[in-house]
Design a protein around this motif. Structure first.
Motif, mmCIF file in Angstrom:
data_model
loop_
_atom_site.group_PDB
_atom_site.id
_atom_site.type_symbol
_atom_site.label_atom_id
_atom_site.label_comp_id
_atom_site.label_asym_id
_atom_site.label_seq_id
_atom_site.Cartn_x
_atom_site.Cartn_y
_atom_site.Cartn_z
ATOM 1 N N PHE A 224 0.788 -1.169 -0.101
ATOM 2 C CA PHE A 224 -0.045 0.028 0.074
ATOM 3 C C PHE A 224 0.785 1.111 0.078
ATOM 4 N N THR A 225 1.736 1.191 0.928
ATOM 5 C CA THR A 225 2.925 2.472 0.807
ATOM 6 C C THR A 225 3.675 2.474 -0.299
ATOM 7 N N GLY A 226 4.007 1.532 -1.172
ATOM 8 C CA GLY A 226 4.480 1.692 -2.465
ATOM 9 C C GLY A 226 3.697 2.413 -3.564
ATOM 10 N N CYS A 227 2.398 2.219 -3.410
ATOM 11 C CA CYS A 227 1.463 2.645 -4.236
ATOM 12 C C CYS A 227 1.082 4.025 -3.930
ATOM 13 N N ALA A 228 1.131 4.475 -2.617
ATOM 14 C CA ALA A 228 0.882 5.831 -2.293
ATOM 15 C C ALA A 228 2.210 6.563 -2.496
ATOM 16 N N THR A 229 3.349 6.107 -2.812
ATOM 17 C CA THR A 229 4.431 6.867 -3.074
ATOM 18 C C THR A 229 4.607 7.429 -4.344
ATOM 19 N N GLN A 230 4.146 6.750 -5.318
ATOM 20 C CA GLN A 230 4.284 6.974 -6.779
ATOM 21 C C GLN A 230 3.888 8.418 -7.147
ATOM 22 N N ASN A 231 4.701 8.872 -8.034
ATOM 23 C CA ASN A 231 4.594 10.162 -8.206
ATOM 24 C C ASN A 231 3.107 10.488 -9.309
ATOM 25 N N PRO A 232 2.493 11.458 -9.023
ATOM 26 C CA PRO A 232 1.369 11.757 -9.670
ATOM 27 C C PRO A 232 1.674 11.960 -11.246
ATOM 28 N N PRO A 233 0.664 11.639 -12.097
ATOM 29 C CA PRO A 233 0.972 12.029 -13.637
ATOM 30 C C PRO A 233 1.039 13.436 -13.751
ATOM 31 N N GLN A 234 1.942 13.790 -14.802
ATOM 32 C CA GLN A 234 2.199 14.965 -15.323
ATOM 33 C C GLN A 234 1.120 15.291 -16.297
ATOM 34 N N ARG A 235 0.306 16.324 -16.285
ATOM 35 C CA ARG A 235 -0.473 16.713 -17.309
ATOM 36 C C ARG A 235 -0.139 17.603 -18.328
ATOM 37 N N TYR A 236 -0.552 17.231 -19.574
ATOM 38 C CA TYR A 236 -0.094 18.176 -20.746
ATOM 39 C C TYR A 236 -1.511 18.359 -21.552
ATOM 40 N N ALA A 237 -1.492 19.610 -22.155
ATOM 41 C CA ALA A 237 -2.614 19.963 -22.819
ATOM 42 C C ALA A 237 -1.881 20.821 -23.975
ATOM 43 N N TRP A 238 -2.493 20.729 -25.329
ATOM 44 C CA TRP A 238 -2.157 21.616 -26.391
ATOM 45 C C TRP A 238 -3.502 21.917 -27.217
ATOM 46 N N VAL A 239 -3.265 22.989 -28.066
ATOM 47 C CA VAL A 239 -4.417 23.359 -28.957
ATOM 48 C C VAL A 239 -3.848 23.656 -30.374
ATOM 49 N N THR A 240 -4.425 23.457 -31.268
ATOM 50 C CA THR A 240 -4.210 23.597 -32.583
ATOM 51 C C THR A 240 -5.424 23.748 -33.599
ATOM 52 N N GLY A 241 -5.095 24.393 -34.790
ATOM 53 C CA GLY A 241 -6.610 24.684 -35.365
ATOM 54 C C GLY A 241 -6.994 23.423 -36.292
ATOM 55 N N LEU A 242 -7.972 23.432 -36.962
ATOM 56 C CA LEU A 242 -8.466 22.340 -37.646
ATOM 57 C C LEU A 242 -9.255 23.008 -38.997
ATOM 58 N N PHE B 74 9.615 12.387 -20.131
ATOM 59 C CA PHE B 74 8.754 12.571 -21.243
ATOM 60 C C PHE B 74 9.348 13.040 -22.546
ATOM 61 N N ASP B 75 10.511 13.805 -22.705
ATOM 62 C CA ASP B 75 11.142 13.788 -24.117
ATOM 63 C C ASP B 75 11.759 12.770 -24.581
ATOM 64 N N ALA B 76 12.016 11.758 -23.771
ATOM 65 C CA ALA B 76 12.522 10.539 -24.219
ATOM 66 C C ALA B 76 11.384 9.624 -24.846
ATOM 67 N N ASP B 77 10.426 9.654 -24.270
ATOM 68 C CA ASP B 77 9.084 8.978 -24.663
ATOM 69 C C ASP B 77 8.576 9.578 -25.830
ATOM 70 N N MET B 78 8.622 10.900 -26.050
ATOM 71 C CA MET B 78 8.076 11.508 -27.108
ATOM 72 C C MET B 78 8.870 11.183 -28.320
ATOM 73 N N ALA B 79 10.291 11.255 -28.191
ATOM 74 C CA ALA B 79 11.214 11.122 -29.266
ATOM 75 C C ALA B 79 10.954 9.579 -29.768
ATOM 76 N N ARG B 80 10.579 8.561 -28.572
ATOM 77 C CA ARG B 80 10.539 7.291 -29.120
ATOM 78 C C ARG B 80 9.298 7.056 -29.893
ATOM 79 N N MET B 81 8.212 7.756 -29.643
ATOM 80 C CA MET B 81 6.905 7.855 -30.439
ATOM 81 C C MET B 81 7.104 8.655 -31.823
ATOM 82 N N ALA B 82 7.838 9.489 -31.811
ATOM 83 C CA ALA B 82 8.253 10.072 -33.255
ATOM 84 C C ALA B 82 8.876 9.362 -33.904
ATOM 85 N N ALA B 83 9.894 8.270 -33.522
ATOM 86 C CA ALA B 83 10.597 7.352 -34.368
ATOM 87 C C ALA B 83 9.933 6.186 -34.912
ATOM 88 N N ASP B 84 8.652 5.929 -34.339
ATOM 89 C CA ASP B 84 7.872 4.986 -34.783
ATOM 90 C C ASP B 84 7.137 5.030 -36.081
#
Length: 138
Positions: free
Chosen positions: A18-36, A91-101
């Motif tokens: 239970f303590t291990g679950c409670a000490t996990q970092n909260p998620p980082q929130r991101y939001a963006w906007v663009t035109g359609l 985050f930057d490494a994971d976004m680079a991983r996604m962009a390379a897929d």
């Protein structure tokens, strides 16, 4: 082993879990906007009604959850608002991983022409503009 010792061990293991679950970092929130682009709105919606499984798999593999894209018309212009929660450590490494897929790259070749970047994003060769969080209710 007597019952009292077994209970104590069980309680300590439960507490550690239970303590291990409670000490996990909260998620980082991101939001963006663009035109359609209005003439591409139906295509964009159709693509997202049937997102390719490999794209969703990569999003999840990059520690993203609760990802959503919303559409809104303001003064005759369509806008997209994207929100996600990031649970990884880099985050930057994971976004680079996604962009390379390769499949994600193919997906972006389908979706990017539907979008109309805001001036700040366009100046950086990007599609989405960053936003600033001003309120979050826990």
């Amino acid at each position: 082993m007597n019952l009292k010792i077994m209970r104590t061990i069980f309680c300590l293991l439960w507490l550690a879990l239970f303590t291990g679950c409670a000490t996990q970092n909260p998620p980082q929130r991101y939001a963006w906007v663009t035109g359609l682009k209005p003439d591409q709105a139906a295509r964009y919606e159709a693509l997202h009604a049937h997102v390719w499984p490999g794209v969703n798999k990569m999003i999840r593999a990059c520690h993203i959850r609760n990802f959503s894209i919303h559409e809104r018309e303001i003064n005759g212009q369509l806008y997209l608002f994207a929100y996600l929660e990031y649970t990884g450590a880099n985050f930057d490494a994971d976004m680079a991983r996604m962009a390379a897929d390769p499949e994600t790259q193919r997906w972006w070749r389908e979706t990017d022409p539907c979008q109309s970047p805001l001036p700040d994003a366009a100046a950086r060769g990007k599609i989405w503009s960053d936003t600033k969080e001003v309120y979050f209710l826990k």
